[in-house]
Scaffold this active site. Structure first.
Site, mmCIF file in Angstrom:
data_model
loop_
_atom_site.group_PDB
_atom_site.id
_atom_site.type_symbol
_atom_site.label_atom_id
_atom_site.label_comp_id
_atom_site.label_asym_id
_atom_site.label_seq_id
_atom_site.Cartn_x
_atom_site.Cartn_y
_atom_site.Cartn_z
ATOM 1 N N LYS A 196 0.870 -1.178 0.000
ATOM 2 C CA LYS A 196 0.000 0.000 0.000
ATOM 3 C C LYS A 196 0.903 1.222 0.000
ATOM 4 C CE LYS A 196 -3.594 2.381 2.573
ATOM 5 N NZ LYS A 196 -4.573 2.300 3.655
ATOM 6 N N LYS A 249 -2.047 -1.480 -3.953
ATOM 7 C CA LYS A 249 -2.934 -0.323 -3.885
ATOM 8 C C LYS A 249 -2.124 0.955 -3.923
ATOM 9 C CE LYS A 249 -5.941 1.865 -0.592
ATOM 10 N NZ LYS A 249 -6.335 1.928 0.763
HETATM 11 C C1 PBG Z 1 -7.391 3.209 5.416
HETATM 12 C C2 PBG Z 1 -7.653 3.169 3.969
HETATM 13 C C3 PBG Z 1 -7.447 4.144 2.966
HETATM 14 C C4 PBG Z 1 -7.980 3.645 1.789
HETATM 15 C C5 PBG Z 1 -8.459 2.370 2.081
HETATM 16 N N1 PBG Z 1 -8.217 2.082 3.418
HETATM 17 C C6 PBG Z 1 -6.980 5.534 3.030
HETATM 18 C C7 PBG Z 1 -5.687 5.943 3.490
HETATM 19 O O1 PBG Z 1 -4.739 5.196 3.689
HETATM 20 O O2 PBG Z 1 -5.641 7.159 3.711
HETATM 21 C C8 PBG Z 1 -8.023 4.367 0.490
HETATM 22 C C9 PBG Z 1 -9.026 3.874 -0.465
HETATM 23 C C10 PBG Z 1 -9.313 4.795 -1.599
HETATM 24 O O3 PBG Z 1 -8.662 5.837 -1.794
HETATM 25 O O4 PBG Z 1 -10.239 4.472 -2.331
HETATM 26 N N2 PBG Z 1 -6.084 3.254 5.817
#
Ligand code: PBG
Length: 325
Positions: A196, A249
């Site tokens: 991520k 992601k």
């Molecule tokens: C929580 C999380 C995030 C997303 C999914 N789970 C946001 C972040 O890390 O700020 C992002 C999903 C999206 O942008 O569609 N940590």
């Protein structure tokens, strides 16, 4: 044999020929639809940067889940917006928390639809970071992991079918696996947000979930967008810790990472086509700069071609309709 004997255009001549040699097909059975459930809301509240996506009350989420299931999409991914936030993110691991309540309500009405529980504190902390803060403002890894384990067990008790930790703390997959096993949930799979990245493309999500960090950013726990080898390492470690599915992601700016993670792990790989990717297409389509349908289908096909088995996308319902037409 080179040209003129070889002519690749022969197999592109008609729709039937193109269909015969098509390598990648989209199927709603591979999609996951993310939903935002807000405590205390009645009905729906549109999210400005994400046209077509709303914050939902529990009743509205149950109805929307039914729509998703009827389109042949097998799973929803739930995010919660609690009534109150605090420094410890207690709303995340409250057995009566918003996602726990929504999970029970959705499973009651739609028992065959998979509910995936996102595990992270950022929607529940008043500071908006994904774990517990030390006095210096940094996120403490190990105490945060304990709360992610509690959250996972609480979501499991509520009936979640898959646990998806998105916090990026070290060692959380192994700790969650052990915590679930201890509580009798050894059959529950973990879909780890393994690679991520600290991405600008989460902007609209943070509006939607009200989870922007109050200070600083997430670069001390989410990955540097420049690093592919490290992404593979993250995925391999999560596999060793017991992940059943690994995730990359965002999706579109990281297709190379999807490919490498798939090649290396051989596990089912999920890719999250995130809020900013969605918002870009919607904004360009609304301005008349892009054709939404062909853009979305091309995007989702590219993510599958790169090696993703599962595509998490806000376009899931539209795409499912277009595919079925
Ligand atoms: C929580 C999380 C995030 C997303 C999914 N789970 C946001 C972040 O890390 O700020 C992002 C999903 C999206 O942008 O569609 N940590």
């Amino acid at each position: 044999m080179p040209f003129p004997a070889t002519r690749l255009r022969r197999l592109r001549r008609t729709p039937a020929l193109r269909g015969l040699v098509r390598e990648t097909r989209l199927d709603p059975a591979d999609f996951v639809y993310p939903m935002f459930v807000e405590a205390g809301l009645s009905g729906r509240q549109p999210i400005g940067s994400m046209p077509g996506v709303d914050r939902l009350s529990i009743d509205a989420a149950v109805a929307e889940a039914g729509e998703v299931a009827a389109l042949g999409i097998p799973a929803v991914l739930l995010f919660g917006i609690p009534a109150e936030k605090d420094a410890e993110g207690t709303g995340a691991y409250d057995d009566e928390g918003i996602v726990q309540l929504a999970t029970r309500a959705i499973k009651r009405e739609h028992p065959d639809l998979l509910v995936i529980g996102d595990v992270c504190l950022c929607e529940y902390t008043d500071h908006g970071h994904c774990g517990l803060l030390r006095p210096d403002g940094s996120v403490d890894n190990d105490s945060s992991v304990e709360l992610h384990v509690r959250t996972s067990v609480s979501l499991a008790r509520a009936g979640a079918d898959i646990i998806a930790p998105s916090d990026m703390m070290d060692g959380r997959v192994g700790a969650i696996r052990a915590g679930l096993d201890d509580e009798g949930f050894s059959d529950l799979p973990i879909m780890a947000y393994s690679a991520k990245f600290a991405s600008a493309f989460y902007g609209p999500f943070r509006d939607a979930a009200d989870s922007a960090p109050a200070f600083g950013d997430r670069r001390a726990y989410q990955m540097d967008p420049a690093n592919g080898d490290e992404a593979v390492r993250e995925a391999v470690l999560d596999v060793e810790e017991g992940a059943d599915v690994v995730m990359v992601k965002p999706a579109l700016p990281y297709l190379d990472v999807i490919w490498r993670v798939k090649e290396r792990t051989g596990l089912p790989v999920a890719a999250y086509n995130v809020s900013g990717e969605y918002a870009m297409v919607k904004a360009a389509a609304a301005a008349g700069h892009l054709d939404e349908r062909t853009t979305v289908l091309e995007t989702l096909t590219s993510i599958r071609r790169a090696g993703a088995d599962i595509v998490i996308t806000y376009h899931a319902k539209d795409a499912a309709r277009w595919i079925q037409q």
